[in-house]
Write a protein that holds these residues in place. Structure first.
Motif, PDB file in Angstrom:
ATOM      1  N   GLY A  64     -45.516  19.974   4.461  1.00 53.33           N
ATOM      2  CA  GLY A  64     -45.931  18.582   4.502  1.00 53.33           C
ATOM      3  C   GLY A  64     -45.888  17.949   3.127  1.00 53.33           C
ATOM      4  O   GLY A  64     -45.210  18.439   2.220  1.00 53.33           O
ATOM      5  N   TYR A  65     -46.636  16.858   2.962  1.00 53.54           N
ATOM      6  CA  TYR A  65     -46.613  16.084   1.732  1.00 53.54           C
ATOM      7  C   TYR A  65     -47.899  16.274   0.934  1.00 53.54           C
ATOM      8  O   TYR A  65     -48.991  16.380   1.510  1.00 53.54           O
ATOM      9  CB  TYR A  65     -46.459  14.597   2.044  1.00 53.54           C
ATOM     10  N   LEU A  66     -47.752  16.283  -0.399  1.00 57.61           N
ATOM     11  CA  LEU A  66     -48.889  16.331  -1.306  1.00 57.61           C
ATOM     12  C   LEU A  66     -48.840  15.108  -2.209  1.00 57.61           C
ATOM     13  O   LEU A  66     -47.770  14.742  -2.715  1.00 57.61           O
ATOM     14  CB  LEU A  66     -48.846  17.601  -2.162  1.00 57.61           C
ATOM     15  N   LEU A  67     -49.979  14.477  -2.415  1.00 57.19           N
ATOM     16  CA  LEU A  67     -50.085  13.330  -3.301  1.00 57.19           C
ATOM     17  C   LEU A  67     -50.975  13.697  -4.474  1.00 57.19           C
ATOM     18  O   LEU A  67     -52.143  14.053  -4.278  1.00 57.19           O
ATOM     19  CB  LEU A  67     -50.660  12.122  -2.564  1.00 57.19           C
ATOM     20  N   LEU A  68     -50.430  13.630  -5.694  1.00 57.61           N
ATOM     21  CA  LEU A  68     -51.211  13.935  -6.893  1.00 57.61           C
ATOM     22  C   LEU A  68     -51.667  12.637  -7.543  1.00 57.61           C
ATOM     23  O   LEU A  68     -50.900  11.661  -7.615  1.00 57.61           O
ATOM     24  CB  LEU A  68     -50.394  14.768  -7.876  1.00 57.61           C
ATOM     25  N   ALA A  88     -52.863  30.991 -10.341  1.00 64.10           N
ATOM     26  CA  ALA A  88     -52.832  31.997  -9.284  1.00 64.10           C
ATOM     27  C   ALA A  88     -52.387  31.411  -7.952  1.00 64.10           C
ATOM     28  O   ALA A  88     -52.478  30.202  -7.716  1.00 64.10           O
ATOM     29  CB  ALA A  88     -54.220  32.618  -9.136  1.00 64.10           C
ATOM     30  N   LEU A  89     -51.913  32.282  -7.098  1.00 62.11           N
ATOM     31  CA  LEU A  89     -51.617  31.890  -5.726  1.00 62.11           C
ATOM     32  C   LEU A  89     -52.916  31.579  -4.990  1.00 62.11           C
ATOM     33  O   LEU A  89     -53.969  32.168  -5.260  1.00 62.11           O
ATOM     34  CB  LEU A  89     -50.896  33.020  -4.997  1.00 62.11           C
ATOM     35  N   ASP A  90     -52.843  30.641  -4.057  1.00 59.11           N
ATOM     36  CA  ASP A  90     -53.977  30.397  -3.169  1.00 59.11           C
ATOM     37  C   ASP A  90     -53.757  31.214  -1.891  1.00 59.11           C
ATOM     38  O   ASP A  90     -52.716  31.877  -1.739  1.00 59.11           O
ATOM     39  CB  ASP A  90     -54.144  28.905  -2.883  1.00 59.11           C
ATOM     40  N   PRO A  91     -54.696  31.229  -0.969  1.00 62.77           N
ATOM     41  CA  PRO A  91     -54.515  32.032   0.254  1.00 62.77           C
ATOM     42  C   PRO A  91     -53.219  31.704   0.998  1.00 62.77           C
ATOM     43  O   PRO A  91     -52.540  32.605   1.491  1.00 62.77           O
ATOM     44  CB  PRO A  91     -55.756  31.687   1.089  1.00 62.77           C
ATOM     45  N   LEU A  92     -52.870  30.422   1.058  1.00 69.27           N
ATOM     46  CA  LEU A  92     -51.641  30.042   1.751  1.00 69.27           C
ATOM     47  C   LEU A  92     -50.414  30.589   1.030  1.00 69.27           C
ATOM     48  O   LEU A  92     -49.450  31.056   1.663  1.00 69.27           O
ATOM     49  CB  LEU A  92     -51.562  28.510   1.853  1.00 69.27           C
ATOM     50  N   GLN A 105     -46.478  29.719  -6.767  1.00 67.88           N
ATOM     51  CA  GLN A 105     -47.604  29.392  -7.645  1.00 67.88           C
ATOM     52  C   GLN A 105     -47.645  27.890  -7.924  1.00 67.88           C
ATOM     53  O   GLN A 105     -48.735  27.292  -7.989  1.00 67.88           O
ATOM     54  CB  GLN A 105     -47.482  30.167  -8.949  1.00 67.88           C
ATOM     55  N   ALA A 106     -46.466  27.279  -8.081  1.00 70.81           N
ATOM     56  CA  ALA A 106     -46.417  25.834  -8.303  1.00 70.81           C
ATOM     57  C   ALA A 106     -46.970  25.079  -7.100  1.00 70.81           C
ATOM     58  O   ALA A 106     -47.739  24.120  -7.249  1.00 70.81           O
ATOM     59  CB  ALA A 106     -44.982  25.394  -8.600  1.00 70.81           C
ATOM     60  N   LEU A 107     -46.599  25.506  -5.898  1.00 68.87           N
ATOM     61  CA  LEU A 107     -47.125  24.843  -4.706  1.00 68.87           C
ATOM     62  C   LEU A 107     -48.636  25.023  -4.598  1.00 68.87           C
ATOM     63  O   LEU A 107     -49.354  24.099  -4.209  1.00 68.87           O
ATOM     64  CB  LEU A 107     -46.436  25.395  -3.454  1.00 68.87           C
ATOM     65  N   ALA A 108     -49.115  26.210  -4.952  1.00 68.55           N
ATOM     66  CA  ALA A 108     -50.560  26.441  -4.926  1.00 68.55           C
ATOM     67  C   ALA A 108     -51.267  25.523  -5.917  1.00 68.55           C
ATOM     68  O   ALA A 108     -52.331  24.957  -5.608  1.00 68.55           O
ATOM     69  CB  ALA A 108     -50.858  27.912  -5.243  1.00 68.55           C
ATOM     70  N   TYR A 109     -50.699  25.370  -7.100  1.00 70.36           N
ATOM     71  CA  TYR A 109     -51.258  24.460  -8.107  1.00 70.36           C
ATOM     72  C   TYR A 109     -51.316  23.027  -7.558  1.00 70.36           C
ATOM     73  O   TYR A 109     -52.335  22.328  -7.707  1.00 70.36           O
ATOM     74  CB  TYR A 109     -50.394  24.512  -9.371  1.00 70.36           C
ATOM     75  N   LEU A 110     -50.228  22.591  -6.935  1.00 66.41           N
ATOM     76  CA  LEU A 110     -50.182  21.232  -6.408  1.00 66.41           C
ATOM     77  C   LEU A 110     -51.227  21.039  -5.312  1.00 66.41           C
ATOM     78  O   LEU A 110     -51.881  19.994  -5.244  1.00 66.41           O
ATOM     79  CB  LEU A 110     -48.788  20.917  -5.876  1.00 66.41           C
ATOM     80  N   ARG A 111     -51.373  22.029  -4.450  1.00 68.24           N
ATOM     81  CA  ARG A 111     -52.379  21.908  -3.381  1.00 68.24           C
ATOM     82  C   ARG A 111     -53.791  21.817  -3.963  1.00 68.24           C
ATOM     83  O   ARG A 111     -54.618  21.035  -3.475  1.00 68.24           O
ATOM     84  CB  ARG A 111     -52.261  23.094  -2.415  1.00 68.24           C
ATOM     85  N   ARG A 112     -54.054  22.605  -5.011  1.00 67.06           N
ATOM     86  CA  ARG A 112     -55.396  22.573  -5.620  1.00 67.06           C
ATOM     87  C   ARG A 112     -55.691  21.210  -6.242  1.00 67.06           C
ATOM     88  O   ARG A 112     -56.849  20.776  -6.281  1.00 67.06           O
ATOM     89  CB  ARG A 112     -55.516  23.655  -6.700  1.00 67.06           C
ATOM     90  N   ARG A 117     -53.346  15.324   1.192  1.00 72.77           N
ATOM     91  CA  ARG A 117     -52.182  16.022   1.747  1.00 72.77           C
ATOM     92  C   ARG A 117     -52.073  15.652   3.212  1.00 72.77           C
ATOM     93  O   ARG A 117     -53.062  15.233   3.844  1.00 72.77           O
ATOM     94  CB  ARG A 117     -52.301  17.528   1.572  1.00 72.77           C
ATOM     95  N   CYS A 118     -50.885  15.790   3.771  1.00 73.18           N
ATOM     96  CA  CYS A 118     -50.713  15.428   5.172  1.00 73.18           C
ATOM     97  C   CYS A 118     -49.468  16.090   5.745  1.00 73.18           C
ATOM     98  O   CYS A 118     -48.578  16.518   5.002  1.00 73.18           O
ATOM     99  CB  CYS A 118     -50.601  13.906   5.342  1.00 73.18           C
ATOM    100  N   ARG A 119     -49.433  16.155   7.053  1.00 76.39           N
ATOM    101  CA  ARG A 119     -48.216  16.532   7.758  1.00 76.39           C
ATOM    102  C   ARG A 119     -47.271  15.338   7.765  1.00 76.39           C
ATOM    103  O   ARG A 119     -47.623  14.227   7.363  1.00 76.39           O
ATOM    104  CB  ARG A 119     -48.547  16.947   9.193  1.00 76.39           C
ATOM    105  N   ARG A 120     -46.093  15.564   8.291  1.00 75.26           N
ATOM    106  CA  ARG A 120     -45.068  14.525   8.281  1.00 75.26           C
ATOM    107  C   ARG A 120     -45.535  13.222   8.922  1.00 75.26           C
ATOM    108  O   ARG A 120     -45.292  12.139   8.393  1.00 75.26           O
ATOM    109  CB  ARG A 120     -43.836  15.066   9.017  1.00 75.26           C
ATOM    110  N   THR A 121     -46.228  13.324  10.049  1.00 76.74           N
ATOM    111  CA  THR A 121     -46.599  12.111  10.782  1.00 76.74           C
ATOM    112  C   THR A 121     -47.722  11.318  10.124  1.00 76.74           C
ATOM    113  O   THR A 121     -47.957  10.171  10.484  1.00 76.74           O
ATOM    114  CB  THR A 121     -47.024  12.475  12.212  1.00 76.74           C
TER     115      THR A 121
END
Length: 412
Positions: A64-68, A88-92, A105-112, A117-121
């Motif tokens: 999905g999408y992440l907004l920073l 570090a990695l997150d659980p996902l 690791q980059a995706l985990a950083y962005l999620r933190r 965040r949202c799904r496509r819809t």
């Protein structure tokens, strides 16, 4: 997350906020040296992060999408530019193992650090909730040029959407791209025509090429890309030259025309008098014959040195010490390597294609990309005596690019 620090304004008619789609650059994490389009998105991140206007970052991930939020830019930039660890990695990230460890690791950083965040819809709703009305949107990496993303961005009240289109190669030269890419690219152009407020081009020739394919005429701005100064650094021991040499820089793909240079080197033979050729760039697509030929010639003792990834410092050293940059490409959107070579006072032997004569008119020696005999003549002559060429008066820089892009339309 760190704030943006001191920023310098580019225009006095700033929008309330800007949003940069950073999907392409994040997708390249852990995959080696950046390509030309990657470097453009990085330049936008650098510049917009240093401006006084709030900057949001949008990244599309496999889930999905992440907004920073505003203030994220400098911190993200330091991890891409300076190699700071993503953390570090997150659980996902531990569960989903697709992609390199650094990418996960980059995706985990962005999620933190995402503000939402949202799904496509849910993208339109998320953007309306968190991004100010009147935001100026930039997509410069050819990612997410689709109805879902651009349509959702269009729903931000008063948003101004600018898209940088790099070239029309998938449509004008379909033989050089992956199967199905022309159709995908045409869909992207259709989405740009429906949702964008203006298109940014790096050259007039690129605008003319793309104008044949865009369904609607959109306001356009031509802003040449900047040349980043390369600072020479020490070479790895295995790259130390032992004879005069040349460099070809870029992905090994059909349109880059490595085949012509292999013809030249085959004609010169694998002797100690033959200059070396440094082939710098990752292996691309639809080019199996050339790759097999390259491997066979290296095994036969031809002085061909291949390196898929090289940092800018050693690359600058190799370029500066070479007899010249060779650029026999059949098609380009802008052609950064010749400009980077010119900035180091390195001679350039290039194809006589329209965009090259526009971006670097008088500096290179131009030859047909279909004439290996003439290329060999010049290469052999430069191997004996490196030429002294008149440097261009003004190479384009990023400050000039952003001066055009951020001032041409009010509120950019």
């Amino acid at each position: 997350m760190p704030g943006a620090g001191t920023r310098t304004a580019t225009t006095t008619s700033n929008p309330p906020a800007r949003l940069l789609d950073l999907t392409r650059l994040i997708s390249r994490v852990g995959r080696g040296a950046l390509t030309g389009v990657d470097r453009v998105e990085l330049a936008y991140l650098r510049h917009l992060s240093a401006e006084p206007v709030p900057l949001f970052l949008l990244v599309k991930t496999p889930l999905g999408y992440l907004l920073l939020p505003d203030g994220s830019g400098p911190d993200v930039l330091s991890r891409i530019d300076e190699g700071r660890p993503w953390g570090a990695l997150d659980p996902l990230g531990r569960v989903r193992r697709r992609g390199s460890l650094e990418y996960r690791q980059a995706l985990a950083y962005l999620r933190r650090n995402a503000v939402a965040r949202c799904r496509r819809t849910g993208l339109a709703r998320m953007l309306r909730q968190h991004v100010p009305a009147g935001t100026s949107v930039f997509n410069v990496g050819h990612s997410n040029l689709d109805d879902t993303t651009l349509g959702a961005l269009r729903e931000i009240e008063g948003a101004k959407i600018s898209v940088l289109l790099h070239d029309a190669i998938p449509l004008d030269f379909p033989q050089y791209v992956a199967k199905g890419q022309p159709e995908v690219f045409l869909d992207k152009l259709s989405a740009v025509a429906r949702y964008a407020d203006r298109v940014i081009y790096s050259a007039e020739s690129t605008q003319k090429d793309l104008a044949r394919h865009l369904r609607h005429r959109l306001p356009a701005v031509i802003a040449p890309l900047g040349v980043e100064p390369l600072i020479p650094e020490a070479l790895p021991a295995d790259l130390t030259p032992d004879r005069p040499y040349y460099v070809i820089l870029g992905t090994i793909e059909a349109r880059k025309n490595h085949d012509l240079l292999l013809d030249v080197w085959e004609a010169m033979g694998p002797s100690p008098e033959t200059p070396a050729l440094y082939v710098l760039g990752r292996r691309g697509w639809r080019n199996d014959d050339v790759l097999q030929r390259l491997d066979a010639m290296k095994a036969a003792g031809y002085p061909l040195i291949e390196r898929s990834a090289l940092e800018d410092g050693p690359l600058a050293t190799l370029l500066k010490g070479s007899r010249g940059l060779l650029f026999p490409s059949f098609a380009e959107g802008f052609g950064l390597p010749p400009l980077e070579a010119a900035a180091l006072s390195v001679p350039v032997l290039a194809s006589n294609i329209p965009v090259m004569s526009e971006t670097l008119p008088e500096f290179p020696v131009y030859l047909s990309p279909d004439d290996p005999y003439s290329w060999r003549q010049v290469i052999e002559a430069w191997s004996v005596a490196r030429p002294t060429l008149r440097l261009p008066d003004n190479l384009p820089d990023w400050e000039g690019h952003f001066r055009i892009v951020l001032s041409k339309a009010k509120g950019a």
